[in-house]
Scaffold this motif. Structure first.
Motif, short mmCIF file in Angstrom:
data_model
loop_
_atom_site.label_atom_id
_atom_site.label_comp_id
_atom_site.label_asym_id
_atom_site.label_seq_id
_atom_site.Cartn_x
_atom_site.Cartn_y
_atom_site.Cartn_z
N THR A 66 -67.69 -40.91 40.34
CA THR A 66 -66.58 -41.39 41.16
C THR A 66 -67.07 -41.87 42.52
OG1 THR A 66 -65.08 -39.83 40.07
CG2 THR A 66 -64.34 -40.77 42.15
N GLU A 70 -66.44 -45.56 43.82
CA GLU A 70 -65.77 -45.83 45.09
C GLU A 70 -66.63 -46.73 45.98
OE1 GLU A 70 -62.82 -45.18 46.26
OE2 GLU A 70 -62.05 -44.00 44.58
N ASN A 218 -62.62 -46.31 39.16
CA ASN A 218 -63.78 -45.88 39.95
C ASN A 218 -64.43 -44.62 39.39
OD1 ASN A 218 -63.41 -48.01 41.70
ND2 ASN A 218 -62.25 -46.82 43.19
N MET A 219 -63.80 -43.99 38.41
CA MET A 219 -64.38 -42.81 37.76
C MET A 219 -65.27 -43.20 36.58
SD MET A 219 -60.83 -40.58 37.84
CE MET A 219 -61.40 -39.14 36.93
#
Length: 237
Positions: A66, A70, A218-219
């Motif tokens: 993550t 990000e 984003n994970m």
């Protein structure tokens, strides 16, 4: 390579059917079925998480993945491409009149991208066909994706069909890579990889239901580092 083609056609045909029918589909179905799909995503996520063998690398994969997502702003990239695709498609095909805002569109579109592209059924179905030539898992997934796409396309419009492209690319990549990847893995690595995917699917269910907007796109890097971290954990811990 039957499975990826059938699954892609399922998403495309479902998207076009739902967008074409629009408000002709009963309002109660359009309102209630997405909640059911969200619930199904959570259930699938729980089933996948139950396979976990070594919890620490699974959690570490999710955290580090993550952070990477990000920093790369994967979700922002998907939203940018979705906006471009939406403008181009809506110049040719009239979108359904749903009154959905841009933010609401992006919330649902990103969730659909993850649901179609990162489900355990899709990942393992692609690798299974690549290894043994059995497309049955992906054919079953194509039925589910058809109805999911049809319902969500009543609000997202024809743009949802674009989700078939990254899904096809990922499945074809896994299909050809399976013969090289699987011999390097162990049952523990595969189980932990499944668990990471399950956590992402569980978060996707929350987002589909509108309960909490997890940064699910984003994970996704967590999936790429799950197996290596599990291998390192088994070897050194």
């Amino acid at each position: 390579m039957i499975g990826p083609i059938v699954n892609g056609l399922g998403v495309i045909s479902g998207s076009f059917s739902g967008a074409f029918l629009g408000d002709k589909i009963p309002a109660n179905l359009r309102a209630k079925l997405p909640m059911v799909f969200g619930c199904a995503s959570m259930g699938l996520g729980i089933a996948m998480v139950m396979r976990v063998k070594t919890l620490p690398p699974v959690i570490l994969s999710l955290l580090l993945g993550t952070i990477i997502g990000e920093l790369l702003n994967i979700e922002g990239g998907i939203q940018f491409l979705a906006t471009k695709a939406r403008k181009g498609i809506e110049r040719v095909l009239t979108p359904p009149s749903t009154g959905i805002t841009h933010d609401e569109f992006m919330e649902k579109f990103v969730a659909m991208i993850v649901l179609f592209c990162a489900s355990g059924t899709g990942v393992f179905g692609s690798m299974n066909e690549g290894m043994v030539g059995d497309p049955s898992l992906l054919i079953v997934k194509s039925f589910l994706d058809f109805f999911t796409a049809a319902i969500f396309a009543t609000t997202l419009g024809y743009t949802l069909a674009v989700a078939a492209l990254p899904q096809f690319i990922i499945q074809v990549g896994l299909f050809f890579a399976a013969a090289f990847i699987l011999p390097l893995t162990s049952p523990v690595m595969i189980a932990d990889f499944s668990a990471v995917g399950g956590l992402i699917m569980f978060a996707t269910g929350f987002r589909i239901c509108g309960i909490l907007s997890f940064p699910i796109a984003n994970m996704l890097p967590a999936l790429f580092i799950a197996m290596p971290l599990t291998a390192l954990w088994i070897q050194y811990v």
